[in-house]
Design a protein around this motif. Structure first.
Motif, PDB file in Angstrom:
ATOM      1  N   MET A 114       0.759  -1.223   0.078  1.00 55.15           N
ATOM      2  CA  MET A 114       0.019   0.107   0.146  1.00 55.15           C
ATOM      3  C   MET A 114       0.967   1.074   0.109  1.00 55.15           C
ATOM      4  O   MET A 114       1.855   0.874   0.061  1.00 55.15           O
ATOM      5  N   PRO A 115       0.526   2.772  -0.700  1.00 53.87           N
ATOM      6  CA  PRO A 115       1.002   3.417  -0.062  1.00 53.87           C
ATOM      7  C   PRO A 115       2.433   4.273   1.381  1.00 53.87           C
ATOM      8  O   PRO A 115       1.082   3.667   2.450  1.00 53.87           O
ATOM      9  N   VAL A 116       2.821   4.473   1.322  1.00 55.72           N
ATOM     10  CA  VAL A 116       3.737   5.042   2.269  1.00 55.72           C
ATOM     11  C   VAL A 116       3.972   6.108   2.517  1.00 55.72           C
ATOM     12  O   VAL A 116       3.677   7.236   1.024  1.00 55.72           O
ATOM     13  N   VAL A 117       2.914   7.166   3.394  1.00 53.96           N
ATOM     14  CA  VAL A 117       3.874   8.578   3.914  1.00 53.96           C
ATOM     15  C   VAL A 117       4.174   8.346   4.955  1.00 53.96           C
ATOM     16  O   VAL A 117       4.311   8.275   5.998  1.00 53.96           O
ATOM     17  N   ILE A 118       5.485   9.528   5.148  1.00 55.62           N
ATOM     18  CA  ILE A 118       6.244   9.631   6.274  1.00 55.62           C
ATOM     19  C   ILE A 118       5.130  11.023   7.025  1.00 55.62           C
ATOM     20  O   ILE A 118       5.116  12.250   6.467  1.00 55.62           O
ATOM     21  N   SER A 119       4.391  10.770   7.698  1.00 56.25           N
ATOM     22  CA  SER A 119       3.814  11.884   8.686  1.00 56.25           C
ATOM     23  C   SER A 119       4.485  12.485   9.127  1.00 56.25           C
ATOM     24  O   SER A 119       3.382  13.628   9.836  1.00 56.25           O
ATOM     25  N   GLU A 120       5.475  12.364   9.999  1.00 56.65           N
ATOM     26  CA  GLU A 120       6.289  13.566  11.160  1.00 56.65           C
ATOM     27  C   GLU A 120       7.312  13.281   9.624  1.00 56.65           C
ATOM     28  O   GLU A 120       7.866  12.119  10.048  1.00 56.65           O
ATOM     29  N   PHE A 121       7.972  14.444  10.435  1.00 56.92           N
ATOM     30  CA  PHE A 121       9.909  14.154   9.847  1.00 56.92           C
ATOM     31  C   PHE A 121      10.145  15.840   9.338  1.00 56.92           C
ATOM     32  O   PHE A 121       9.432  17.075   9.480  1.00 56.92           O
ATOM     33  N   GLY A 122      11.009  16.049  10.817  1.00 53.77           N
ATOM     34  CA  GLY A 122      11.500  17.248  10.869  1.00 53.77           C
ATOM     35  C   GLY A 122      12.623  17.096  11.371  1.00 53.77           C
ATOM     36  O   GLY A 122      13.641  16.467  11.864  1.00 53.77           O
ATOM     37  N   VAL A 123      13.622  18.517  11.904  1.00 54.78           N
ATOM     38  CA  VAL A 123      14.542  18.790  12.362  1.00 54.78           C
ATOM     39  C   VAL A 123      14.648  20.037  13.512  1.00 54.78           C
ATOM     40  O   VAL A 123      13.481  20.709  12.576  1.00 54.78           O
ATOM     41  N   SER A 124      15.233  20.119  14.753  1.00 53.42           N
ATOM     42  CA  SER A 124      14.760  21.439  15.826  1.00 53.42           C
ATOM     43  C   SER A 124      15.709  22.665  15.777  1.00 53.42           C
ATOM     44  O   SER A 124      17.344  22.150  14.953  1.00 53.42           O
ATOM     45  N   CYS A 171      15.480  16.054   3.261  1.00 52.86           N
ATOM     46  CA  CYS A 171      14.157  14.554   3.515  1.00 52.86           C
ATOM     47  C   CYS A 171      13.166  14.351   2.679  1.00 52.86           C
ATOM     48  O   CYS A 171      13.324  13.421   2.489  1.00 52.86           O
ATOM     49  N   TRP A 172      12.774  15.531   2.644  1.00 51.76           N
ATOM     50  CA  TRP A 172      11.278  15.584   1.161  1.00 51.76           C
ATOM     51  C   TRP A 172      12.234  14.794  -0.016  1.00 51.76           C
ATOM     52  O   TRP A 172      10.931  14.384  -0.293  1.00 51.76           O
ATOM     53  N   GLY A 226       4.569  13.860   2.577  1.00 52.05           N
ATOM     54  CA  GLY A 226       4.969  13.528   4.000  1.00 52.05           C
ATOM     55  C   GLY A 226       4.497  14.740   4.335  1.00 52.05           C
ATOM     56  O   GLY A 226       3.795  15.661   3.801  1.00 52.05           O
ATOM     57  N   CYS A 227       4.519  14.796   6.343  1.00 51.19           N
ATOM     58  CA  CYS A 227       4.027  16.214   6.672  1.00 51.19           C
ATOM     59  C   CYS A 227       5.237  16.616   7.253  1.00 51.19           C
ATOM     60  O   CYS A 227       6.017  15.802   7.884  1.00 51.19           O
ATOM     61  N   VAL A 228       5.440  17.738   7.435  1.00 48.22           N
ATOM     62  CA  VAL A 228       6.778  18.143   7.844  1.00 48.22           C
ATOM     63  C   VAL A 228       6.406  18.357   9.926  1.00 48.22           C
ATOM     64  O   VAL A 228       4.989  18.911   9.899  1.00 48.22           O
ATOM     65  N   PHE A 229       7.082  17.811  10.634  1.00 51.09           N
ATOM     66  CA  PHE A 229       7.063  18.623  11.761  1.00 51.09           C
ATOM     67  C   PHE A 229       7.991  19.591  12.881  1.00 51.09           C
ATOM     68  O   PHE A 229       9.197  19.175  12.406  1.00 51.09           O
ATOM     69  N   THR A 230       7.355  20.410  12.724  1.00 46.79           N
ATOM     70  CA  THR A 230       6.229  20.944  12.749  1.00 46.79           C
ATOM     71  C   THR A 230       5.510  22.654  12.319  1.00 46.79           C
ATOM     72  O   THR A 230       6.430  23.618  12.002  1.00 46.79           O
ATOM     73  N   TRP A 231       4.122  23.006  12.012  1.00 47.45           N
ATOM     74  CA  TRP A 231       3.936  24.140  11.632  1.00 47.45           C
ATOM     75  C   TRP A 231       4.901  25.254  12.846  1.00 47.45           C
ATOM     76  O   TRP A 231       5.171  26.540  12.354  1.00 47.45           O
ATOM     77  N   GLN A 246      11.500  22.095  21.641  1.00 47.49           N
ATOM     78  CA  GLN A 246      10.111  23.298  21.618  1.00 47.49           C
ATOM     79  C   GLN A 246      10.852  23.580  20.634  1.00 47.49           C
ATOM     80  O   GLN A 246       9.751  24.854  19.963  1.00 47.49           O
ATOM     81  N   TYR A 247      11.657  23.299  19.262  1.00 47.43           N
ATOM     82  CA  TYR A 247      12.073  24.264  18.663  1.00 47.43           C
ATOM     83  C   TYR A 247      12.140  23.893  16.935  1.00 47.43           C
ATOM     84  O   TYR A 247      12.571  24.108  15.779  1.00 47.43           O
ATOM     85  N   PHE A 248      10.569  22.798  16.742  1.00 48.33           N
ATOM     86  CA  PHE A 248      11.063  22.335  15.462  1.00 48.33           C
ATOM     87  C   PHE A 248       9.762  22.881  14.466  1.00 48.33           C
ATOM     88  O   PHE A 248       9.360  22.387  13.567  1.00 48.33           O
ATOM     89  N   GLY A 249       9.394  23.435  15.006  1.00 47.92           N
ATOM     90  CA  GLY A 249       8.306  24.992  14.227  1.00 47.92           C
ATOM     91  C   GLY A 249       8.930  25.254  13.040  1.00 47.92           C
ATOM     92  O   GLY A 249      10.631  26.055  12.733  1.00 47.92           O
ATOM     93  N   LEU A 250       8.658  25.913  11.650  1.00 49.42           N
ATOM     94  CA  LEU A 250       8.949  26.851  11.249  1.00 49.42           C
ATOM     95  C   LEU A 250       8.153  28.482  11.335  1.00 49.42           C
ATOM     96  O   LEU A 250       8.728  29.488  10.920  1.00 49.42           O
ATOM     97  N   LEU A 251       7.488  28.272  12.898  1.00 47.45           N
ATOM     98  CA  LEU A 251       7.006  29.733  12.718  1.00 47.45           C
ATOM     99  C   LEU A 251       8.014  30.363  14.488  1.00 47.45           C
ATOM    100  O   LEU A 251       7.105  28.326  14.962  1.00 47.45           O
TER     101      LEU A 251
END
Length: 507
Positions: free
Chosen positions: A143-153, A184-185, A196-201, A232-237
């Motif tokens: 089945m399809p694979v989605v990377i529903s969280e990826f990110g760096v701080s 990563c993307w 995929g979904c970036v962690f986090t906004w 505490q600092y994975f956000g883009l905002l």
């Protein structure tokens, strides 16, 4: 249990709303469908194999399902350890062959059966275990694979490192965060994942991290910005302190400093201080400093319990006992040091870093030895080094970085701690680095060896001085009043450079 939950959700939506949606169950590496060598299973707490291929949909479910994984590049990086066969005492996993007899038996897919030699390398030929792991997941699933969280701080503190691509958990600038997310993307798409979904906004002040959570009051984390806790600092905002702007920006612009900020001024030497929900800011003046041509020392006294009137590291003497010495020694050799008795790493992780029996003989309350401030980084180092006597790895978090920390500056570096401006040096220190457990109430660490762990006391004054160490007289300390802000927190929003880097990628 997962199948029952899925049945319940699909049944309810179909009956109540006459609609169906894609269904997935959140998963990540410690519960992935693969079997690993015993050492990896033990060190990384690989607790179970959860395989979405074991959950099949009926014809009545039209929307379908996909496999969802949270996959970060730095932890748990199983494949980096598998790349060290001499340490693991076995043959490597190549070309889809089973690993060895040390792989666990039982239901599950041996990781070696879905990997080939080429999977470990990206298009440039560099080792990329993140890409290899994504390829293994995609190859395993029908089945399809989605990377529903990826990110760096972008936190100043760091808790894990990606030894191959440098996408670490923390201590990455906001520009480096953006590039890491792009990389990563590209790996996610190269592995033919469905998205995929970036962690986090947005950043999250309330978060904790395993290697700093002992040092702070976990009931009070939402009320201050703890730059040492990378979670505490994975956000883009970013949520920066201050209703419209920070109390100060470490950029060499002295216009934001006033007479009210001064602790003392002799005409040839002066020191100012201010603070907000994220940093203590310092501005030191020394005639003839000339952009770092002289070495300066700032002694800091926080706790009345311990401290020394002498620092044997630099031969400095003080009128009152101090707990920290800030050494400004050029752009590349400046650091904050802590009196050995007040070193939280020794108090909390001595078993992992030293001979545990020596902990029973704590340093004297007035020991003149000041230590570099280190932070725990890795706890599975024997798998890489083969040295089973060294069960951990640390790095010097008290090492200070030179640069411009003003987000409006073209040369902005979010990790910059200090900058020179002629005969001035401007600095910022995160609260936790000075052993504050909750600056919103001005609580700091108590004496570790009275309490055998981290307990708290409250202060209302910190004392600081300034010297070049040339004279032999005792350096005087000057009081700086402290008042917590309680639950009344000021902040303003700011989009990090990483946001614009991703915007350009996805425009």
């Amino acid at each position: 249990m997962l199948a029952q939950v899925g049945d319940r959700i699909v049944s309810y939506e179909s009956r109540r709303y006459k609609t169906q949606r894609l269904v997935a169950f959140s998963n990540w590496p410690t519960t992935d469908p693969f079997l690993y060598p015993e050492d990896i299973t033990t060190f990384f707490m690989k607790c179970a194999q959860v395989d979405m291929e074991h959950i099949r949909t009926e014809d009545a479910f039209l929307a379908g399902q996909f496999a969802s994984y949270h996959v970060y590049p730095y932890y748990p990086d199983y494949l980096n350890y598998i790349l060290n066969p001499a340490v693991m005492d076995r043959t490597p996993i190549w070309d889809g062959k089973a690993v060895t007899s040390r792989v666990e038996t039982g239901p599950g897919t041996p990781i070696g059966s879905v990997l080939r030699r080429s999977d470990f390398y990206d298009e440039t030929g560099a080792v990329n275990t993140y890409l290899a792991y994504l390829r293994a997941l995609r190859r395993h699933h029908t089945m399809p694979v989605v990377i529903s969280e990826f990110g760096v701080s972008t936190g100043r503190g760091m808790a894990q490192i990606d030894r191959n691509t440098g996408r670490n958990q923390g201590h990455m600038s906001e520009q480096e965060q953006g590039q890491a997310l792009v990389d990563c993307w590209r790996d996610i798409t190269a592995a033919n994942c469905a998205g995929g979904c970036v962690f986090t906004w947005q950043d999250e002040w309330f978060k904790r991290t395993w290697n700093t959570m002992h040092a702070v009051n976990l009931q009070r984390t939402p009320y201050w910005s703890d730059y040492q806790t990378n979670g505490q600092y994975f956000g883009l905002l970013s949520f920066d302190p201050g209703a419209e702007e920070c109390s100060a920006y470490v950029d060499g612009d002295l216009s934001e400093w006033t007479e009210e900020d001064k602790l003392f001024d002799t005409g040839t030497r002066a020191l100012s201080m201010k603070y907000d929900e994220k940093f203590i800011y310092l501005l030191a003046y020394e005639k003839g400093f000339a952009n770092g041509q002289k070495t300066l020392y700032i002694p800091i006294d926080t706790t009345p319990k311990t401290g020394s009137t002498y620092c044997e590291n630099f031969g400095l003497r003080f009128e009152d006992p101090v707990d920290f010495v800030l050494a400004i020694d050029g752009r590349d050799n400046s650091r904050l040091l802590v009196q050995e008795r007040y070193e939280v790493l020794r108090a909390m992780f001595y078993h992992e870093t030293h001979d545990a029996d020596a902990y029973l003989d704590p340093p004297d309350a007035d020991t003149p030895l000041f230590k570099p401030i280190d932070l725990m980084l890795q706890t599975a180092t024997p798998l890489l080094t083969g040295n089973w006597q060294a069960s951990s790895e640390t790095y010097e978090t008290g090492d200070l970085a030179y640069g411009n920390a003003n987000p409006a500056a073209p040369d902005y570096d979010s990790l910059a701690d200090f900058i020179f401006a002629g005969d001035y040096v401007e600095l910022k220190l995160p609260w936790q680095l000075l052993n504050f457990s909750d600056p919103s109430r001005m609580t700091i660490h108590d004496d570790y060896y009275e309490n055998y762990g981290v307990d708290y006391i409250t202060i209302d004054t910190v004392y600081l001085g300034l010297t070049d160490g040339a004279a032999q007289e005792r350096t005087p300390l000057y009081p700086a009043a402290l008042k917590g802000w309680g639950n009344t927190v000021s902040y303003h929003e700011r989009l990090k450079p990483s946001y614009y880097i991703l915007q350009k990628l996805w425009q």
